[in-house]
Scaffold this active site. Structure first.
Site, PDB file in Angstrom:
ATOM      1  N   ARG A  36      28.198  50.162  34.517  1.00 49.21           N
ATOM      2  CA  ARG A  36      28.557  51.284  33.644  1.00 49.21           C
ATOM      3  C   ARG A  36      29.842  51.053  32.867  1.00 49.21           C
ATOM      4  NH1 ARG A  36      30.555  56.000  37.908  1.00 49.21           N
ATOM      5  NH2 ARG A  36      32.357  54.879  38.728  1.00 49.21           N
ATOM      6  N   GLY A  40      32.348  42.552  36.505  1.00 52.42           N
ATOM      7  CA  GLY A  40      33.394  42.160  37.451  1.00 52.42           C
ATOM      8  C   GLY A  40      33.891  43.316  38.276  1.00 52.42           C
ATOM      9  N   GLY A  41      33.554  44.543  37.859  1.00 50.47           N
ATOM     10  CA  GLY A  41      33.918  45.723  38.632  1.00 50.47           C
ATOM     11  C   GLY A  41      35.410  45.939  38.757  1.00 50.47           C
ATOM     12  N   ILE A  42      35.800  46.718  39.768  1.00 45.38           N
ATOM     13  CA  ILE A  42      37.197  47.049  39.986  1.00 45.38           C
ATOM     14  C   ILE A  42      38.016  45.810  40.313  1.00 45.38           C
ATOM     15  CG2 ILE A  42      38.795  48.270  41.536  1.00 45.38           C
ATOM     16  CD1 ILE A  42      37.472  50.067  39.495  1.00 45.38           C
ATOM     17  N   SER A 182      50.769  53.066  53.398  1.00 41.77           N
ATOM     18  CA  SER A 182      51.319  51.710  53.512  1.00 41.77           C
ATOM     19  C   SER A 182      50.257  50.688  53.876  1.00 41.77           C
ATOM     20  CB  SER A 182      52.428  51.685  54.574  1.00 41.77           C
ATOM     21  OG  SER A 182      51.878  51.779  55.884  1.00 41.77           O
ATOM     22  N   ASP A 311      31.853  47.952  49.033  1.00 44.01           N
ATOM     23  CA  ASP A 311      32.718  49.080  49.364  1.00 44.01           C
ATOM     24  C   ASP A 311      32.004  50.423  49.461  1.00 44.01           C
ATOM     25  OD1 ASP A 311      34.776  47.308  49.428  1.00 44.01           O
ATOM     26  OD2 ASP A 311      35.918  48.168  47.769  1.00 44.01           O
ATOM     27  N   HIS A 450      52.207  16.837  57.522  1.00 45.28           N
ATOM     28  CA  HIS A 450      53.654  17.078  57.510  1.00 45.28           C
ATOM     29  C   HIS A 450      54.228  16.580  56.189  1.00 45.28           C
ATOM     30  CE1 HIS A 450      57.782  17.339  59.008  1.00 45.28           C
ATOM     31  NE2 HIS A 450      57.966  16.133  58.484  1.00 45.28           N
TER      32      HIS A 450
END
Length: 471
Positions: A36, A40-42, A182, A311, A450
């Site tokens: 809509r 890629g959406g939010i 938070s 979601d 390392h």
């Protein structure tokens, strides 16, 4: 099959929807996607990606302001240009959204731009740029995502009271900013605006910030953010918030029950999300719990042919979880349509990493120490501070630690928790270990390069068994 008839239609093109569509297409299914607003959406347009672009600018500003710590001199004042910072962020979002359009074309996925409404488990109407279209498919995947939850007594107005969306394209720079909540979103914006020069106060109803994280991570982050100049109020609640001519007036009850009335120029509400499941015709087609679509481990709803991911389904509400679900559901659909080559695996919710891109970063996977004990595990815990890591010291990023939690009887890695520089890039090492069902023995015998901060991961494992080498 007619032009508007498909094997699969995906409603929503966020990181769950567009990935599901691509995987369906890879498996030879005629696929369409309905969106809509923006491909890629939010996540790509108003969430994960542009937020990280903002935080990167804040990080560079922080380093520039502390150049002398690295033996460098920068002539003149270091200032943030908020308009330019936001412009860069929006450019990043636009680039990635355009990339999704390319992926749709590459994979021969038909895109229908408009508002989609289910008319049955396998059909929907789309009202958009082409008027009203009627689409049908053998299977439909709902991936409509979620949106920010408003304070009931102070809905966001985009002027003084913001959600994440306005906070990404702010009309002005806040001077005194109140952040309510938070979790990852609240702390990321608190960190960004604090680095940009705002006076930031964070109010959290629970007894610690980032409450889903391990207690030690929460305590370390609160100490670090306070040191950076933030005011952190835990066990506190905003009882009233009124918009004034100058900003907002907030009544905040602290953990001792005392009510403070404070003035702020702006407020960001980050108190959770609401699924985008209203007005899409799903009410009678699927079981809903507080608006979230209930699914089986493969994404099936109670209606045959109707699936859901991301979601708009139960959490955790994370982009990478949505993408993984998208692949699983696509493969389960292909299997139902006769593909014997795919073998979908249900999502293992206990091995989904979480990342928060504040300064310092935090990252985790699996159980916290407290949750492991609650679950009945006898645990071995290893903690290694970055001050014992050569690369972290060389980078000037010696604040932080890595913590591992093992089952004392079996050696199973139950959880890993990190705070500090670049931990969001390192947590995947532990995630892979958990997916492979590794024990402490394999991790101890792994050679870590390392000098890298990732050596702290090795040391935390060794530390759980009394074998740490550098502390």
């Amino acid at each position: 099959m007619s032009d508007n008839s498909y094997d699969v239609i995906v409603l929503g093109s966020g990181p769950g929807g567009y990935v599901a569509a691509i995987r369906c297409a890879q498996l030879g299914l005629k696929t369409a996607i309905v969106e809509r607003e923006n491909l890629g959406g939010i996540c790509l347009n108003w969430g994960c990606i542009p937020t990280k672009a903002l935080l990167r600018s804040a990080e560079i500003l922080h380093y520039a302001q502390h150049a002398k710590d690295y033996g460098l001199k920068i002539a003149g004042a270091i200032e943030a240009d908020l308009e330019a910072v936001v412009k860069r962020s929006r450019g990043v979002a636009k680039q990635l959204s355009s990339g999704i359009a390319h992926l749709m074309k590459k994979n021969k996925i038909t895109v229908h731009m408009g508002e989609g409404t289910l008319t049955s488990p396998t059909s929907l109407t789309v009202k958009g740029e082409k008027g009203e279209e009627k689409l049908s498919a053998k299977h439909v995947i709902v991936a409509t995502g979620a949106r920010a939850r408003d304070l009931p007594f102070a809905p966001a107005d985009g002027k003084k009271v913001w959600t994440y969306r306005t906070a990404m394209t702010p009309p002005e720079m806040p001077k005194r900013l109140l952040v309510i909540g938070s979790g990852a979103i609240g702390i990321e914006f608190a960190s960004f605006y604090n680095d940009m020069g705002a006076d930031v106060t964070v109010v959290e109803m629970l007894d610690r910030i980032v409450p889903v994280e391990d207690h030690e991570v929460s305590a370390f982050l609160q100490k670090s953010l306070t040191k950076q100049g933030m005011t952190i109020m835990t066990g506190a609640g905003v009882e009233d918030l009124k918009v004034t001519g100058k900003g907002v007036t907030a009544k905040i009850k602290d953990k001792d029950g005392k009510v403070h009335t404070n003035e702020y120029t702006h407020c960001i509400t980050a108190i959770g999300i609401m699924p985008n499941t209203e007005n899409i015709g799903i009410d009678k087609l699927a079981e809903l719990d507080r608006g979230f679509i209930q699914i089986d481990p493969y994404g099936r709803t109670k209606s045959k042919g109707l699936w859901a991911i991301g979601d708009c389904t139960p959490g955790p509400w994370l982009a990478h979880k949505a993408s993984h679900e998208g692949v699983t559901t696509a493969e389960a659909i292909a299997q139902e349509l006769g593909n014997k080559e795919v073998h979908p695996h249900p999502l293992n919710r206990s091995a989904i990493p979480g990342c928060t891109y504040c300064h310092p970063q935090i990252a985790s996977v699996g159980m916290t120490e407290a949750k492991a004990k609650e679950a009945g595990h006898e645990v071995k815990v290893g903690v290694f501070p970055f001050i014992g890591n050569g690369k972290a010291i060389a980078l000037g990023e010696a604040e932080g630690f890595t913590k591992t939690v093992f089952d004392a009887k079996t050696g199973e890695l139950l959880g890993a928790h990190m705070v500090g520089a670049e931990v969001t890039e390192m947590i995947q090492g532990y995630t892979i270990g958990m997916t492979l069902e590794t024990t402490e023995a394999e991790l101890m015998n792994t050679v870590f390069p390392h000098p890298t901060i990732s050596e702290s991961m090795h040391e935390a494992v060794l530390g759980a068994y009394g074998r740490a080498l550098h502390i």
